[in-house]
Design a protein around this motif. Structure first.
Motif, PDB file in Angstrom:
ATOM      1  N   SER A 148      80.493  31.915  18.568  1.00 49.46           N
ATOM      2  CA  SER A 148      79.054  31.639  18.546  1.00 49.46           C
ATOM      3  C   SER A 148      78.484  31.539  17.125  1.00 49.46           C
ATOM      4  CB  SER A 148      78.290  32.708  19.340  1.00 49.46           C
ATOM      5  OG  SER A 148      78.519  33.975  18.784  1.00 49.46           O
ATOM      6  N   ILE A 149      79.142  32.170  16.135  1.00 52.88           N
ATOM      7  CA  ILE A 149      78.593  32.054  14.771  1.00 52.88           C
ATOM      8  C   ILE A 149      78.660  30.615  14.268  1.00 52.88           C
ATOM      9  CG2 ILE A 149      79.153  34.428  14.049  1.00 52.88           C
ATOM     10  CD1 ILE A 149      81.210  33.034  12.092  1.00 52.88           C
ATOM     11  N   MET A 150      79.593  29.841  14.811  1.00 53.89           N
ATOM     12  CA  MET A 150      79.748  28.473  14.338  1.00 53.89           C
ATOM     13  C   MET A 150      78.642  27.551  14.864  1.00 53.89           C
ATOM     14  SD  MET A 150      82.223  29.162  12.460  1.00 53.89           S
ATOM     15  CE  MET A 150      83.190  27.844  11.741  1.00 53.89           C
ATOM     16  N   PHE A 176      89.086  33.964  21.235  1.00 54.25           N
ATOM     17  CA  PHE A 176      89.279  32.518  21.096  1.00 54.25           C
ATOM     18  C   PHE A 176      89.537  31.863  22.455  1.00 54.25           C
ATOM     19  CE2 PHE A 176      91.666  28.627  20.205  1.00 54.25           C
ATOM     20  CZ  PHE A 176      90.817  28.030  19.293  1.00 54.25           C
ATOM     21  N   GLY A 177      88.837  30.764  22.679  1.00 53.36           N
ATOM     22  CA  GLY A 177      89.046  29.999  23.902  1.00 53.36           C
ATOM     23  C   GLY A 177      88.003  30.237  24.972  1.00 53.36           C
ATOM     24  N   THR A 178      87.067  31.160  24.725  1.00 51.42           N
ATOM     25  CA  THR A 178      86.067  31.453  25.755  1.00 51.42           C
ATOM     26  C   THR A 178      84.700  30.875  25.424  1.00 51.42           C
ATOM     27  OG1 THR A 178      85.496  33.512  24.660  1.00 51.42           O
ATOM     28  CG2 THR A 178      87.109  33.638  26.423  1.00 51.42           C
ATOM     29  N   SER A 181      84.448  26.467  22.321  1.00 58.20           N
ATOM     30  CA  SER A 181      85.661  26.120  21.603  1.00 58.20           C
ATOM     31  C   SER A 181      85.639  24.709  21.065  1.00 58.20           C
ATOM     32  CB  SER A 181      86.869  26.270  22.515  1.00 58.20           C
ATOM     33  OG  SER A 181      86.943  27.590  22.956  1.00 58.20           O
ATOM     34  N   SER A 182      85.742  24.618  19.768  1.00 58.72           N
ATOM     35  CA  SER A 182      85.906  23.329  19.143  1.00 58.72           C
ATOM     36  C   SER A 182      86.988  23.521  18.099  1.00 58.72           C
ATOM     37  CB  SER A 182      84.604  22.890  18.483  1.00 58.72           C
ATOM     38  OG  SER A 182      84.884  22.164  17.315  1.00 58.72           O
ATOM     39  N   LEU A 183      87.981  22.662  18.134  1.00 62.48           N
ATOM     40  CA  LEU A 183      89.065  22.836  17.168  1.00 62.48           C
ATOM     41  C   LEU A 183      88.588  22.485  15.768  1.00 62.48           C
ATOM     42  CD1 LEU A 183      92.057  21.526  19.260  1.00 62.48           C
ATOM     43  CD2 LEU A 183      91.328  23.869  18.866  1.00 62.48           C
ATOM     44  N   GLY A 184      87.472  21.751  15.708  1.00 60.90           N
ATOM     45  CA  GLY A 184      86.927  21.326  14.415  1.00 60.90           C
ATOM     46  C   GLY A 184      86.673  22.486  13.472  1.00 60.90           C
TER      47      GLY A 184
END
Ligand code: C2E
Ligand code: MG
Ligand code: MG
Ligand code: MG
Length: 282
Positions: A148-150, A176-178, A181-184
């Motif tokens: 969420s910080i992203m 991670f994954g919940t 999720s963005s691989l960017g």
């Protein structure tokens, strides 16, 4: 019609009761810090290859005078909404660093930091102060953040992450994954560690898709130079699969539940004497 109105009144009363309960909890939360009702429990993180304890995650506990132990899932959202997470989060940092300073040099402490704390540049000073007060080297502190910080103001978040890294602190991506999720974002900031959410670990022996996801995240982490930790490891079977799938670290009830600081120190002493015996025998 009359019934409908009755139902509405029932909902109103229910809502009222809930609001009151929430306000009560909020008032209690406001004075809990001063009243010394918070404590930290510590859960071991274990290196998959060696079985060695590499660190502990600090997990917040609230001992409520009437309601007993309240889990963080029930009060952290409230603390975030009210801003109380700021002083509380600083207390967690100081307390965790102080405790970790009593552990052997190779053992780190992981502290969860809320996205709300990332909304203010004060975080970096708070971290630096906690380290200095405890005399703990920055390399022994890991900050756990969630996806969420992203989502927040990217420049500020990035600047704070880089300044924390500049102190020498390590940064982990939790659950991670919940989230969103963005691989960017794995490209936009080089995290030191990815923690694979326990929902995938739970199903690793039952569902092929969960196993494929764990394997993919471990592979991705490995290629990007990030360590991968599996959360919520409860069985030997899960652990064996994680090991086969390339996870570098594991955490869960199989290795130990979160325990008070004193019990964590005892766990380290036991591990050290077992290692000493093994060395003497070799
Ligand atoms: P998290 O950071 O993902 O922490 C791991 C959670 O999984 C902990 O729950 C831990 O007790 C639980 N867990 C560990 N091993 C197992 C297992 O084998 N099986 C199962 N079923 N559960 C396991 P806990 O302590 O209730 O904390 C919940 C969440 O509250 C944490 O999730 C974290 O997001 C948040 N939290 C805890 N302490 C703090 C804190 O000091 N600050 C902030 N901002 N958040 C915190
Ligand atoms: Mg965590
Ligand atoms: Mg987690
Ligand atoms: Mg979690």
């Amino acid at each position: 019609k009359a019934e409908g109105r009755g139902t509405w009144r029932f909902f109103e009363a229910e809502m009222d009761a809930r609001m009151q309960q929430r306000r009560r909890l909020e008032l209690d939360l406001r004075q809990a810090l001063a009243a010394g009702q918070f404590s930290l429990h510590y859960q071991p993180l274990v290196e998959v290859a060696s079985g060695r304890i590499t660190g502990f995650e600090a997990l917040l506990r609230w001992q409520h005078p009437e309601r007993g132990l309240i889990p963080p899932g029930e009060f952290i959202p409230l603390a975030e909404e009210t801003g109380l997470i700021l002083p509380l989060g600083e207390w967690v940092l100081r307390e965790a660093c102080r405790e970790a300073a009593s552990w052997p040099g190779g053992v780190s402490v992981a502290v969860n930091v809320s996205a709300v704390q990332f909304g203010t540049p004060r975080l970096v000073d708070a971290v630096a102060e906690a380290l200095a007060a405890a005399g703990l080297p920055a390399t022994r502190l890991e900050i756990e953040v969630t996806e969420s910080i992203m989502l927040q103001d990217n420049i500020t978040t990035m600047a704070i992450l880089h300044r924390l890294r500049g102190l020498g602190v390590r940064i982990s991506m939790d659950d991670f994954g919940t989230g969103y999720s963005s691989l960017g974002y794995l490209r936009s900031f080089p995290f030191d560690k990815i923690k694979i959410d326990q929902s995938f670990v739970r199903d690793i022996g039952k569902r092929g898709d969960a196993r494929a996801i764990v394997r993919a995240i471990s592979g991705l982490g490995g290629s990007l130079g990030m360590r991968t930790t599996a959360e919520g490891v409860e069985t030997r079977e899960q652990f064996e699969r994680l090991r086969a799938d390339g996870c570098t670290e594991a955490q869960g009830y199989l290795f130990g539940r979160p325990v008070p600081g004193e019990a964590a120190r005892e766990m380290l002493r036991t591990a050290a004497s077992a290692a000493a015996q093994a060395t003497a025998a070799a």
